[in-house]
Motif scaffolding. Structure first.
Motif, PDB file in Angstrom:
ATOM      1  N   VAL C 189       0.835  -1.195   0.000  1.00 38.34           N
ATOM      2  CA  VAL C 189       0.000   0.000   0.000  1.00 38.34           C
ATOM      3  C   VAL C 189       0.879   1.258   0.000  1.00 38.34           C
ATOM      4  CG1 VAL C 189      -0.236   0.184   2.528  1.00 38.34           C
ATOM      5  CG2 VAL C 189      -2.056   1.040   1.034  1.00 38.34           C
ATOM      6  N   TRP C 190       2.126   1.112   0.375  1.00 44.19           N
ATOM      7  CA  TRP C 190       3.038   2.261   0.462  1.00 44.19           C
ATOM      8  C   TRP C 190       3.987   2.295  -0.748  1.00 44.19           C
ATOM      9  CZ3 TRP C 190       7.638   2.182   4.428  1.00 44.19           C
ATOM     10  CH2 TRP C 190       8.313   3.405   4.383  1.00 44.19           C
ATOM     11  N   ILE C 191       4.669   1.172  -0.952  1.00 38.35           N
ATOM     12  CA  ILE C 191       5.645   1.072  -2.034  1.00 38.35           C
ATOM     13  C   ILE C 191       5.249  -0.138  -2.895  1.00 38.35           C
ATOM     14  CG2 ILE C 191       8.073   0.635  -2.585  1.00 38.35           C
ATOM     15  CD1 ILE C 191       8.686   1.742   0.269  1.00 38.35           C
ATOM     16  N   PRO C 192       5.193   0.009  -4.212  1.00 35.15           N
ATOM     17  CA  PRO C 192       4.848  -1.144  -5.054  1.00 35.15           C
ATOM     18  C   PRO C 192       5.811  -2.304  -4.805  1.00 35.15           C
ATOM     19  CG  PRO C 192       4.930   0.861  -6.358  1.00 35.15           C
ATOM     20  CD  PRO C 192       5.430   1.220  -5.004  1.00 35.15           C
ATOM     21  N   VAL C 193       5.268  -3.509  -4.615  1.00 39.10           N
ATOM     22  CA  VAL C 193       6.145  -4.627  -4.236  1.00 39.10           C
ATOM     23  C   VAL C 193       7.130  -4.988  -5.338  1.00 39.10           C
ATOM     24  CG1 VAL C 193       4.530  -5.648  -2.584  1.00 39.10           C
ATOM     25  CG2 VAL C 193       4.494  -6.379  -4.966  1.00 39.10           C
ATOM     26  N   THR C 194       6.834  -4.594  -6.587  1.00 41.16           N
ATOM     27  CA  THR C 194       7.785  -4.899  -7.661  1.00 41.16           C
ATOM     28  C   THR C 194       9.087  -4.131  -7.474  1.00 41.16           C
ATOM     29  OG1 THR C 194       6.493  -3.278  -8.887  1.00 41.16           O
ATOM     30  CG2 THR C 194       6.252  -5.575  -9.536  1.00 41.16           C
ATOM     31  N   MET C 195       9.079  -3.124  -6.618  1.00 42.99           N
ATOM     32  CA  MET C 195      10.307  -2.368  -6.387  1.00 42.99           C
ATOM     33  C   MET C 195      11.170  -2.988  -5.308  1.00 42.99           C
ATOM     34  SD  MET C 195       9.357   1.594  -6.603  1.00 42.99           S
ATOM     35  CE  MET C 195       8.556   2.284  -8.034  1.00 42.99           C
ATOM     36  N   PHE C 196      10.645  -3.991  -4.629  1.00 41.57           N
ATOM     37  CA  PHE C 196      11.410  -4.586  -3.538  1.00 41.57           C
ATOM     38  C   PHE C 196      12.674  -5.251  -4.072  1.00 41.57           C
ATOM     39  CE2 PHE C 196       7.646  -5.491  -0.453  1.00 41.57           C
ATOM     40  CZ  PHE C 196       7.430  -4.130  -0.378  1.00 41.57           C
ATOM     41  N   PRO C 197      13.726  -5.228  -3.313  1.00 38.29           N
ATOM     42  CA  PRO C 197      14.910  -6.018  -3.662  1.00 38.29           C
ATOM     43  C   PRO C 197      14.535  -7.500  -3.679  1.00 38.29           C
ATOM     44  CG  PRO C 197      15.380  -4.492  -1.874  1.00 38.29           C
ATOM     45  CD  PRO C 197      13.925  -4.449  -2.099  1.00 38.29           C
ATOM     46  N   GLU C 198      15.257  -8.228  -4.449  1.00 44.52           N
ATOM     47  CA  GLU C 198      14.957  -9.635  -4.700  1.00 44.52           C
ATOM     48  C   GLU C 198      14.572 -10.409  -3.434  1.00 44.52           C
ATOM     49  OE1 GLU C 198      14.736 -10.766  -7.610  1.00 44.52           O
ATOM     50  OE2 GLU C 198      14.444 -12.905  -7.194  1.00 44.52           O
ATOM     51  N   ILE C 199      15.389 -10.286  -2.397  1.00 40.79           N
ATOM     52  CA  ILE C 199      15.199 -11.138  -1.221  1.00 40.79           C
ATOM     53  C   ILE C 199      13.897 -10.807  -0.502  1.00 40.79           C
ATOM     54  CG2 ILE C 199      16.655  -9.645   0.215  1.00 40.79           C
ATOM     55  CD1 ILE C 199      17.516 -12.221   1.645  1.00 40.79           C
ATOM     56  N   LEU C 200      13.621  -9.507  -0.400  1.00 36.69           N
ATOM     57  CA  LEU C 200      12.395  -9.075   0.259  1.00 36.69           C
ATOM     58  C   LEU C 200      11.173  -9.527  -0.541  1.00 36.69           C
ATOM     59  CD1 LEU C 200      11.743  -7.431   2.766  1.00 36.69           C
ATOM     60  CD2 LEU C 200      11.580  -5.409   1.344  1.00 36.69           C
ATOM     61  N   TYR C 201      11.322  -9.438  -1.868  1.00 36.85           N
ATOM     62  CA  TYR C 201      10.243  -9.854  -2.760  1.00 36.85           C
ATOM     63  C   TYR C 201       9.933 -11.334  -2.572  1.00 36.85           C
ATOM     64  CZ  TYR C 201       7.561 -10.319  -7.061  1.00 36.85           C
ATOM     65  OH  TYR C 201       6.559 -10.552  -7.956  1.00 36.85           O
ATOM     66  N   ARG C 202      10.997 -12.123  -2.454  1.00 33.12           N
ATOM     67  CA  ARG C 202      10.844 -13.573  -2.274  1.00 33.12           C
ATOM     68  C   ARG C 202      10.126 -13.896  -0.957  1.00 33.12           C
ATOM     69  NH1 ARG C 202      14.545 -17.150  -5.677  1.00 33.12           N
ATOM     70  NH2 ARG C 202      14.041 -16.072  -7.596  1.00 33.12           N
ATOM     71  N   ILE C 203      10.618 -13.261   0.110  1.00 32.21           N
ATOM     72  CA  ILE C 203      10.000 -13.505   1.427  1.00 32.21           C
ATOM     73  C   ILE C 203       8.510 -13.196   1.354  1.00 32.21           C
ATOM     74  CG2 ILE C 203       9.919 -12.728   3.828  1.00 32.21           C
ATOM     75  CD1 ILE C 203      12.891 -12.087   3.615  1.00 32.21           C
ATOM     76  N   ASN C 204       8.226 -12.096   0.711  1.00 29.03           N
ATOM     77  CA  ASN C 204       6.859 -11.617   0.673  1.00 29.03           C
ATOM     78  C   ASN C 204       5.935 -12.577  -0.070  1.00 29.03           C
ATOM     79  OD1 ASN C 204       5.003  -9.747   1.463  1.00 29.03           O
ATOM     80  ND2 ASN C 204       5.228  -8.486  -0.349  1.00 29.03           N
TER      81      ASN C 204
END
Lengths: 267, 274, 263
Positions: C189-204
């Motif tokens: 809701v704050w930052i688009p998840v596609t912008m997350f660094p790889e590892i954070l994206y994976r965890i999510n």
């Protein structure tokens, strides 16, 4: 001297009370740490994708907003909780008891609490403040140190004054929760606007943050000047102490008018 | 009466409140009406008096008490505590008065009572010898030992009231204001509290002003009575004189000793006496 | 059925008790939307984009739609459940002829209805009037609505689960604070998840949060292949089921605890 001794006594008493539920205390501290940590994590995610914003590098923005947070954490440490509670105290009439003490009710309210929940915020602010300064390699001449220190003090006064003004509104039986959250809510509050250089907002918002609710003076203007950023009206950075003085006087008067009103009308 | 002895002097006190009568929705016109809570009340209280202050709910009693304790400022008239005015010498007065509100405790909820006492010691700059002397005496009469190391949230109402009383008397105030001190407290604890007030009054010549709805408090403690109704002072004199007056008017030949105070007070509230 | 409608009505009325609070809510949403819009516009205008898979228009669409959708999806029952459990009032709720959770859901529906009228519609009007962006992906709007409804359910179950934790905890607000911070970051809701660094994206990927904002907002704004849409909705349904089972489990455990200890 008497107040310092009394404050220490109050801190002991306050923390003893809190330690009665030490598990809760620990949870509170952890939760606050994580909340603030995540804000910085979000900041990191944003600047993982972008180098700068409006000509400010990541470290410059970090330096600016930790400056603001540093002053804010200190200010909240003293004034946030009393000014949050005062509405309730006035509504229930408990404020009467504060008036029967040989200390001014304001001082009493401030020294009787110890808002350790702001310590994680303060801690993170200091850490990233030092980190950003290292990265920026500011040439700290004497004038700059003095300028920065005075601006930091002014930021403290500005934040505190705004908090006191919102608190003083309770004397007019206004429910101030909404105003407080409009200003300082962690998600939606107006204060969040000064975490970024205010050039990125429209002129109306810039004027609001400069003239009405002078958050821009807590970090943006002074830091822009210190870092020699090319921003419109950068000389304004010198005015922080003046703004602090003005809003300080306003909050002082408003508090005393409010107190007088309570004195003459009761709850 | 020697005027040097007067410790509280209230002269022509007046207090008017604006009351909003808002009807219906948000946009209804707000009308204000004036309520004269206290009108032209004057009295004086001497050193060592125990004064019972009575009046029905809404008679102006608590407004007057709030003015006497400096919480409210009168619209006009003056209050002198030991010759001092709240407007100019507020701090000094606060060092000389003790205030206990029956329903609002000054003690910190979660920490042992003794810590709150230490806080008061620092706040009122109580010298060690006075603090120790007082603590000994209070422990003696109020059984403080039983509960002083517990936090108020674990205490009974009676114990909490005793602790509050002790806190208000730690710094040897010259006047003690008590607002409903025995509300909700059991009979034995009430007796203790009354004995304590009496003893403090006798040993230290502390003046006591108390409001109460419990007639037995008045009979047990008060020499003097102040009766207020609809903002005006109806009676200012001794309890004895009041009973005598009543006996003369309504006594049906009964002696004043036989008439119950409660009966008199009922008649006052109904507007049939005074 | 009638009793549920009554509770819906109660939910609506409760929300309208303080008109000033409703206004403040709308106002804070507008401020937040403006803040987000300015920040992301400025970031993209700064010309310093590194390794980014998403462009300016898509990001702005995402941010605007996420903020608008949040007015509907948000659920503030956590504190209410906490308070009812801690005060012991929950015992009186259990003897009513209507299920506690259904009652909560009915109220929440009423609450949402008011939010749609007082918050969502004005916000949409405002955005339409001030931003010249094609916000929605019209072809997928049907899927988008289904996805929002699923997200609505997931958010509700999530809130109940957190609320029920009060059966086991003395103080609940630190947990709420902790989870809402994580939620704010990971839900997108704050930052688009596609912008997350790889590892954070994976965890999510293994957490329910992105099913609440990231998925429905993406379906609404991005044109996607059919199988991706079905996959997204499938993920939401799986989370809905998992959370439902978890909620039932916690509810039964909590109620047993209540019965054993007598409230």
């Amino acid at each position: 001297m008497k107040y310092i001794k009394l404050y220490l006594r109050f801190v002991i008493v306050y923390m003893k009370g809190k330690l009665e539920y030490h598990f809760a205390l620990l949870l509170e501290l952890i939760a606050n740490t994580i909340q603030i940590g995540i804000y910085f994590a979000g900041f990191w995610v944003i600047f993982y994708n972008f180098e700068n914003i409006a000509g400010w590098s990541k470290y410059e923005v970090l330096f600016m907003f930790t400056t603001s947070w540093l002053a804010y954490s200190f200010s909240c440490f003293f004034f946030w909780s009393p000014m949050r509670d005062i509405g309730e105290l006035v509504r229930t009439g408990k404020f009467d008891l504060y008036l029967t003490r040989p200390i001014s009710p304001f001082v009493y309210m401030v020294i009787q609490q110890f808002q350790y929940t702001f310590l994680p915020r303060l801690f993170f602010s200091v850490v990233f403040w030092v980190y950003s300064m290292k990265k920026l390699q500011i040439d700290w001449t004497w004038e700059r140190v003095v300028f920065y220190f005075v601006s930091l003090l002014a930021a403290f006064v500005i934040f505190s004054s705004i908090t006191v003004i919102t608190g003083a509104m309770s004397f007019w039986t206004i429910k101030n929760e909404e105003i407080v959250s409009l200003l300082t809510d962690n998600n939606y509050g107006l204060k969040n606007f000064c975490d970024y250089p205010i050039q990125i907002y429209g002129e109306g918002m810039q004027a609001l943050l400069t003239f009405v609710i002078p958050y821009a003076f807590t970090a943006y203007y002074p830091v822009a000047m210190l870092l020699g950023k090319d921003v419109p009206n950068s000389y304004v950075g010198n005015l922080s102490p003046v703004i602090a003085l003005v809003i300080g006087i306003i909050s002082y008067s408003l508090w005393h008018i409010g107190l007088k009103r309570y004195n003459s009308t009761g709850a | 009466m020697n005027s040097d002895n007067i410790i509280i002097e209230a002269a022509e006190l007046r207090k008017t409140f604006k009351v909003k009568n808002r009807e219906g929705n948000l946009f209804a016109v707000k009308r204000y009406s004036q309520i004269e809570a206290v009108k032209d009340v004057s009295f004086s209280i001497s050193k060592g008096d125990i004064v019972g202050f009575i009046g029905s709910n809404g008679a102006g009693k608590s407004t007057t008490i709030k003015m006497l304790t400096g919480i409210l400022m009168p619209d006009s008239g003056s209050i002198l505590i030991n010759g001092m005015d709240y407007k100019k010498r507020r701090r000094e007065i606060m060092m000389k008065i003790g205030v206990v509100f029956g329903q609002r405790s000054v003690l910190c909820w979660d920490i042992p009572v003794i810590e709150s006492f230490r806080l008061f010691k620092d706040m009122y700059c109580i010298p060690n010898e006075i603090y120790n002397e007082n603590m000994d005496m209070f422990t003696d009469i109020l059984n403080l030992k039983e509960y002083i190391y517990k936090p108020p949230r674990l205490l009974s109402l009676g114990q909490r009231m005793k602790a509050d009383l002790a806190a208000a008397l730690l710094y040897n105030p010259e006047i003690l204001f008590l607002d409903e001190p025995t509300i909700g407290i059991d009979v034995l604890a009430k007796d203790r509290i009354r004995d304590f007030i009496k003893r403090i009054n006798q040993e230290r010549c502390t003046s006591v002003v108390l409001t109460t709805h419990d007639v037995s408090d008045i009979e047990a403690l008060c020499h003097k009575m102040l009766v207020i109704d609809r903002g005006s002072l109806l009676y200012d004199g001794t309890l004895n004189d009041m009973k005598e007056m009543f006996a003369v008017q309504y006594g049906d030949g009964r002696d004043k000793e036989e008439i119950e105070l409660e009966h008199i007070i009922k008649q006052i509230y109904k507007g049939r006496f005074l | 059925m009638k009793k549920y409608i009554d509770y819906i009505r109660i939910g609506m009325k409760e929300h309208l008790v303080y008109p000033s609070a409703v206004c403040a809510k709308l106002f804070s949403k507008i401020i937040y939307l403006y803040l987000q819009f300015c920040i992301w516009s400025a970031l993209f205008s700064s010309g310093s984009i590194k390794n980014l898979a998403i462009n300016k228009t898509d990001t702005l669409r995402y941010i605007v739609v996420a903020t608008i959708v949040s007015t509907v999806i948000e659920c503030n029952i956590i504190e209410k459940i906490n308070a009812q459990i801690q005060s012991g009032n929950i015992a009186t709720e259990l003897i009513r002829p209507i299920g506690f959770k259904r009652m909560l859901f009915s109220r929440h529906l009423g609450d949402t209805a008011i939010k749609i009228i007082c918050c969502l519609l004005p916000l949409i009007g405002l955005v339409k009037a001030s931003v010249s962006l094609q916000l929605l992906c019209i072809e997928q709007i049907g899927f988008g609505i289904i996805s929002i409804l699923l997200a609505y359910g997931i958010q509700f179950l999530y809130s109940i689960i957190i609320g029920l934790l009060a059966f086991w905890l003395i103080v609940t607000w630190p947990i709420n604070m902790f989870l809402s911070a994580i939620y704010k970051l990971l839900s997108g809701v704050w930052i688009p998840v596609t912008m997350f660094p790889e590892i954070l994206y994976r965890i999510n990927l293994f957490l329910p949060f992105r099913a609440i904002y990231s998925i429905p907002v993406s379906v609404l704004t991005n044109s996607m292949k059919m199988n991706v849409i079905w996959q997204s909705i499938g993920v939401q349904i799986i989370w809905l089921v998992i959370l439902y089972i978890l909620m039932q489990f916690l509810w039964h455990e909590g109620r047993n605890k209540l019965v054993v200890q007598g409230g």
